[in-house]
Design a protein around this motif. Structure first.
Motif, PDB file in Angstrom:
ATOM      1  N   VAL A  59      -0.236  -0.096   4.409  1.00 48.75           N
ATOM      2  CA  VAL A  59       0.886   0.912   5.123  1.00 48.75           C
ATOM      3  C   VAL A  59       0.816   1.493   4.131  1.00 48.75           C
ATOM      4  O   VAL A  59       1.137   2.741   4.347  1.00 48.75           O
ATOM      5  CB  VAL A  59       2.304   0.474   5.881  1.00 48.75           C
ATOM      6  N   LEU A  60       1.391   1.670   2.797  1.00 51.69           N
ATOM      7  CA  LEU A  60       1.420   2.219   1.313  1.00 51.69           C
ATOM      8  C   LEU A  60       0.293   3.045   1.645  1.00 51.69           C
ATOM      9  O   LEU A  60      -0.054   4.319   1.160  1.00 51.69           O
ATOM     10  CB  LEU A  60       2.163   1.907   0.614  1.00 51.69           C
ATOM     11  N   ASN A  61      -0.967   2.417   1.862  1.00 55.40           N
ATOM     12  CA  ASN A  61      -2.065   3.549   1.221  1.00 55.40           C
ATOM     13  C   ASN A  61      -2.546   4.238   2.474  1.00 55.40           C
ATOM     14  O   ASN A  61      -2.791   5.759   2.432  1.00 55.40           O
ATOM     15  CB  ASN A  61      -3.758   2.491   1.144  1.00 55.40           C
ATOM     16  N   ARG A  62      -1.998   4.058   3.253  1.00 60.95           N
ATOM     17  CA  ARG A  62      -2.192   5.277   4.682  1.00 60.95           C
ATOM     18  C   ARG A  62      -1.235   6.741   4.638  1.00 60.95           C
ATOM     19  O   ARG A  62      -1.887   7.303   5.083  1.00 60.95           O
ATOM     20  CB  ARG A  62      -1.215   4.509   6.223  1.00 60.95           C
ATOM     21  N   ILE A  63       0.490   5.602   4.251  1.00 61.28           N
ATOM     22  CA  ILE A  63       1.030   6.952   3.991  1.00 61.28           C
ATOM     23  C   ILE A  63       0.549   7.805   2.194  1.00 61.28           C
ATOM     24  O   ILE A  63       0.537   9.383   2.842  1.00 61.28           O
ATOM     25  CB  ILE A  63       2.481   6.596   3.481  1.00 61.28           C
ATOM     26  N   THR A 110      -2.918  -2.265  -6.592  1.00 57.84           N
ATOM     27  CA  THR A 110      -4.180  -1.473  -6.517  1.00 57.84           C
ATOM     28  C   THR A 110      -5.079  -2.246  -8.185  1.00 57.84           C
ATOM     29  O   THR A 110      -5.056  -3.512  -8.193  1.00 57.84           O
ATOM     30  CB  THR A 110      -3.141  -0.223  -8.010  1.00 57.84           C
ATOM     31  N   ARG A 111      -6.392  -1.575  -7.504  1.00 59.81           N
ATOM     32  CA  ARG A 111      -7.658  -2.621  -7.968  1.00 59.81           C
ATOM     33  C   ARG A 111      -8.022  -1.426  -9.868  1.00 59.81           C
ATOM     34  O   ARG A 111      -7.874   0.192  -9.591  1.00 59.81           O
ATOM     35  CB  ARG A 111      -8.401  -2.016  -6.923  1.00 59.81           C
ATOM     36  N   GLY A 112      -8.178  -2.313 -11.053  1.00 64.38           N
ATOM     37  CA  GLY A 112      -8.659  -1.667 -11.969  1.00 64.38           C
ATOM     38  C   GLY A 112      -7.290  -0.307 -12.590  1.00 64.38           C
ATOM     39  O   GLY A 112      -6.453  -0.638 -12.310  1.00 64.38           O
ATOM     40  N   ASP A 113      -8.006   0.996 -12.467  1.00 58.74           N
ATOM     41  CA  ASP A 113      -7.388   1.575 -12.998  1.00 58.74           C
ATOM     42  C   ASP A 113      -6.852   2.743 -12.396  1.00 58.74           C
ATOM     43  O   ASP A 113      -6.360   3.675 -12.433  1.00 58.74           O
ATOM     44  CB  ASP A 113      -8.433   2.651 -14.392  1.00 58.74           C
ATOM     45  N   ALA A 114      -7.878   2.061 -11.099  1.00 58.69           N
ATOM     46  CA  ALA A 114      -6.887   3.590  -9.833  1.00 58.69           C
ATOM     47  C   ALA A 114      -5.312   3.041  -9.257  1.00 58.69           C
ATOM     48  O   ALA A 114      -4.994   1.772  -9.682  1.00 58.69           O
ATOM     49  CB  ALA A 114      -7.039   2.975  -8.409  1.00 58.69           C
ATOM     50  N   VAL A 115      -5.053   4.156  -9.045  1.00 59.76           N
ATOM     51  CA  VAL A 115      -3.335   4.970  -9.026  1.00 59.76           C
ATOM     52  C   VAL A 115      -2.532   3.599  -7.700  1.00 59.76           C
ATOM     53  O   VAL A 115      -1.805   4.079  -7.129  1.00 59.76           O
ATOM     54  CB  VAL A 115      -2.868   5.568  -9.731  1.00 59.76           C
ATOM     55  N   GLU A 116      -3.872   4.475  -6.785  1.00 60.88           N
ATOM     56  CA  GLU A 116      -3.544   4.355  -5.125  1.00 60.88           C
ATOM     57  C   GLU A 116      -3.375   2.823  -4.828  1.00 60.88           C
ATOM     58  O   GLU A 116      -3.516   2.174  -5.007  1.00 60.88           O
ATOM     59  CB  GLU A 116      -4.678   4.712  -4.290  1.00 60.88           C
ATOM     60  N   PRO A 117      -2.480   3.068  -3.151  1.00 54.16           N
ATOM     61  CA  PRO A 117      -2.103   1.496  -3.173  1.00 54.16           C
ATOM     62  C   PRO A 117      -3.417   0.847  -2.274  1.00 54.16           C
ATOM     63  O   PRO A 117      -4.257   1.595  -2.338  1.00 54.16           O
ATOM     64  CB  PRO A 117      -0.592   1.558  -1.944  1.00 54.16           C
ATOM     65  N   LEU A 118      -3.830  -0.226  -3.297  1.00 54.37           N
ATOM     66  CA  LEU A 118      -5.103  -0.319  -2.044  1.00 54.37           C
ATOM     67  C   LEU A 118      -5.241  -0.729  -0.836  1.00 54.37           C
ATOM     68  O   LEU A 118      -3.898  -1.339  -0.297  1.00 54.37           O
ATOM     69  CB  LEU A 118      -5.531  -1.919  -3.320  1.00 54.37           C
ATOM     70  N   SER A 260      -9.563   4.848   1.613  1.00 50.98           N
ATOM     71  CA  SER A 260      -9.557   3.989   2.823  1.00 50.98           C
ATOM     72  C   SER A 260     -10.432   2.729   3.019  1.00 50.98           C
ATOM     73  O   SER A 260     -10.183   2.118   3.815  1.00 50.98           O
ATOM     74  CB  SER A 260      -8.709   4.684   4.341  1.00 50.98           C
ATOM     75  N   GLU A 261     -10.778   2.495   2.070  1.00 51.54           N
ATOM     76  CA  GLU A 261     -11.138   1.242   2.594  1.00 51.54           C
ATOM     77  C   GLU A 261     -11.466   0.326   0.736  1.00 51.54           C
ATOM     78  O   GLU A 261     -10.403   0.539  -0.195  1.00 51.54           O
ATOM     79  CB  GLU A 261     -12.806   1.970   2.156  1.00 51.54           C
ATOM     80  N   LEU A 262     -11.735  -0.891   1.107  1.00 52.10           N
ATOM     81  CA  LEU A 262     -11.482  -1.916   0.045  1.00 52.10           C
ATOM     82  C   LEU A 262     -12.303  -1.670  -1.287  1.00 52.10           C
ATOM     83  O   LEU A 262     -11.611  -1.417  -2.110  1.00 52.10           O
ATOM     84  CB  LEU A 262     -11.856  -3.257   0.293  1.00 52.10           C
ATOM     85  N   ASN A 263     -13.672  -0.953  -1.477  1.00 51.58           N
ATOM     86  CA  ASN A 263     -14.640  -0.372  -1.744  1.00 51.58           C
ATOM     87  C   ASN A 263     -13.641   0.983  -2.831  1.00 51.58           C
ATOM     88  O   ASN A 263     -15.060   1.716  -3.230  1.00 51.58           O
ATOM     89  CB  ASN A 263     -15.717  -0.882  -1.626  1.00 51.58           C
ATOM     90  N   SER A 264     -12.803   1.766  -2.619  1.00 57.86           N
ATOM     91  CA  SER A 264     -12.414   2.694  -3.442  1.00 57.86           C
ATOM     92  C   SER A 264     -12.993   2.985  -5.150  1.00 57.86           C
ATOM     93  O   SER A 264     -12.646   2.211  -4.879  1.00 57.86           O
ATOM     94  CB  SER A 264     -10.744   2.760  -2.615  1.00 57.86           C
ATOM     95  N   GLU A 265     -13.218   4.582  -4.471  1.00 58.27           N
ATOM     96  CA  GLU A 265     -13.541   4.669  -5.458  1.00 58.27           C
ATOM     97  C   GLU A 265     -12.584   5.200  -6.455  1.00 58.27           C
ATOM     98  O   GLU A 265     -12.527   4.962  -7.548  1.00 58.27           O
ATOM     99  CB  GLU A 265     -14.161   6.112  -5.480  1.00 58.27           C
TER     100      GLU A 265
END
Length: 470
Positions: A59-63, A110-118, A260-265
């Motif tokens: 839900v945080l990713n959607r927001i 989060t994934r790796g160095d990304a900061v947006e909610p997965l 908004s995908e599991l394999n986000s850049e």
């Protein structure tokens, strides 16, 4: 912290395009409802926590990405399980799930160095499977084997998953659109956001030209890229970034980055920090603080509730005097009196500055700075304001041989940009080639010095050679 937890969330009770009602509920109540609707309170606690990690991050990713709002909808998420998570209005909440959510509120993945909610895709794992996502029923045997919630999450999403906790609660996250139409001549972090996003979008859509440098100055290259984007996505190609273009850029950017995908850049911390204005506070220094002081000084000449400044006090150091002036300004406008300058205070101050210039253009103190224009001047602009800048450059060039002379034609071309860059270097300002308030001030001062030094008082050396006969 780039991610905040909203106090409330608006849920659409149906598929996105359906004519269904919206309901606004506290964020924690939403998560408790989702968890109570999708998992069982009798599951091991580690399994429940693993699922709540996924539900909260989803839900945080959607927001965070404004997924629905960037498409023109007036809600944050739906309750349609075809698109989002199950939410049942008015349902009973299981007590142990409520307690766990209260303990975990503010946590996300989060994934790796990304900061947006997965975008933590998941499914029940029985009637529906989702490769790469979390299996809700699959969490139970792993918990029974003694795995922790974090180990369960990583077993589904991978070892590069990070667990963020204690994201701050925000009464209102607001919308990302800055509230004003961005156009040629604007200079702000919002412009830099558009430039960065268009540059990334242009990788997938090569007909959109790259913008270099992405420096927050809305110049001719930025306008050309905006027009190309608007043509590509069937918007009016006017080169203006209003609400419709802002959110269309946001939506396309989210898609090409697969946010908004599991394999986000993924978004890096640097990208996030450039998307929102820097918080200016006591102890800081530099050009940004000096510009803040300049705006406060302009406002102080017009509003009795604000302190007066002298030109010598514009030192670029955020000390107690600057903090007091900021507090006085915030108090006058009914903003939170923090003494620090956030996005809301900065935007209000810029608006006040522009209003003062329009109302009091001949004010004596402002006259020292040669009637500054309402907008920044950048390459590609034309008009009287450009002509006035070129007149100042011509005066300065008479006293400073390193400054190239320019044609006073009202056209801001490459020659004018180069001359401005040289003058900015003389002034100790960043050599952007764009004329903003600090550059106007400095050019006015230099031009006044050159003119003063060229005038001869009575009895002074007249400027021509005296012969012996004379």
């Amino acid at each position: 912290m780039p991610v905040s937890i909203p106090e409330n969330i608006t849920v659409h009770l149906g598929p996105p395009s359906s004519n269904a009602a919206n309901i606004t509920v506290p964020f924690a109540d939403y998560v408790k409802n989702v968890a109570s609707s999708e998992i069982y309170p009798t599951w091991p606690e580690a399994a429940i926590r693993a699922n709540i990690y996924a539900q909260m991050s989803y839900v945080l990713n959607r927001i965070f990405t404004e997924w629905y709002r960037s498409q023109g909808y007036d809600f944050d998420i739906t309750n349609s399980t075809r698109y989002d998570q199950s939410f049942v209005p008015g349902r009973d909440i299981f007590e142990n799930i409520s307690t766990i959510v209260d303990d975990m509120i503010g946590s996300y993945l989060t994934r790796g160095d990304a900061v947006e909610p997965l975008f933590a895709q998941y499914c029940n794992g029985t009637t529906v499977t989702c490769p790469g996502g979390l299996s809700q029923w699959g969490t139970v045997p792993l918990a029974e084997q003694g795995l922790s919630a974090e180990e369960i999450v990583r077993s589904f999403y991978g070892d590069d998953i990070n667990f963020s906790a204690d994201a701050p609660l925000s009464p209102s996250l607001g919308e990302s659109f800055p509230g004003i139409t961005l156009r040629l001549g604007e200079n702000s972090e919002d412009v830099r956001t558009i430039q960065n996003r268009l540059n990334r979008i242009s990788t997938n859509y090569p007909n959109i030209p790259k913008i270099y440098p992405a420096d927050g100055v809305f110049d001719a290259d930025t306008e050309a890229a905006v027009r190309a984007f608007q043509r590509q996505f069937n918007l009016t190609p006017d080169g203006l970034v209003g609400r419709a273009t802002w959110y269309r850029i946001a939506f396309v950017y989210n898609n090409v980055k697969r946010l908004s995908e599991l394999n986000s850049e993924g978004l890096t911390l640097e990208e996030i920090s450039r998307q929102y204005p820097e918080l200016l506070s006591e102890g800081m220094s530099g050009v940004s603080v000096r510009l803040l002081q300049y705006f406060l000084a302009i406002a102080g000449e017009y509003y009795d509730a604000l302190p007066r400044w002298s030109a010598a006090q514009l030192d670029g150091i955020f000390g107690p005097q600057t903090r007091s002036a900021v507090e006085a300004y915030q108090r006058m406008l009914g903003l939170p009196v923090t003494g620090a300058v956030d996005r809301a205070t900065w935007n209000a101050l810029v608006s006040t500055y522009r209003s003062v210039l329009l109302v009091q253009p001949e004010q004596e103190w402002l006259g020292l700075f040669v009637g500054l224009p309402e907008v920044f001047l950048v390459t590609g602009m034309r008009g009287d304001a450009v002509r006035r800048a070129q007149e100042l450059i011509s005066i300065i060039a008479r006293g400073y041989p390193e400054v190239p002379a320019v044609t006073v034609d009202g056209i801001f071309g490459s020659a004018t940009e180069s001359a401005v860059s040289v003058i900015q270097t003389l002034l100790g300002l960043p050599a952007t080639g764009a004329v903003g308030p600090l550059t106007w001030e400095g050019m006015a001062r230099l031009a006044a010095d050159v003119e003063a030094s060229s005038r001869s008082a009575e009895g002074q050396y007249p400027g021509y050679v005296l012969s012996e006969e004379e």
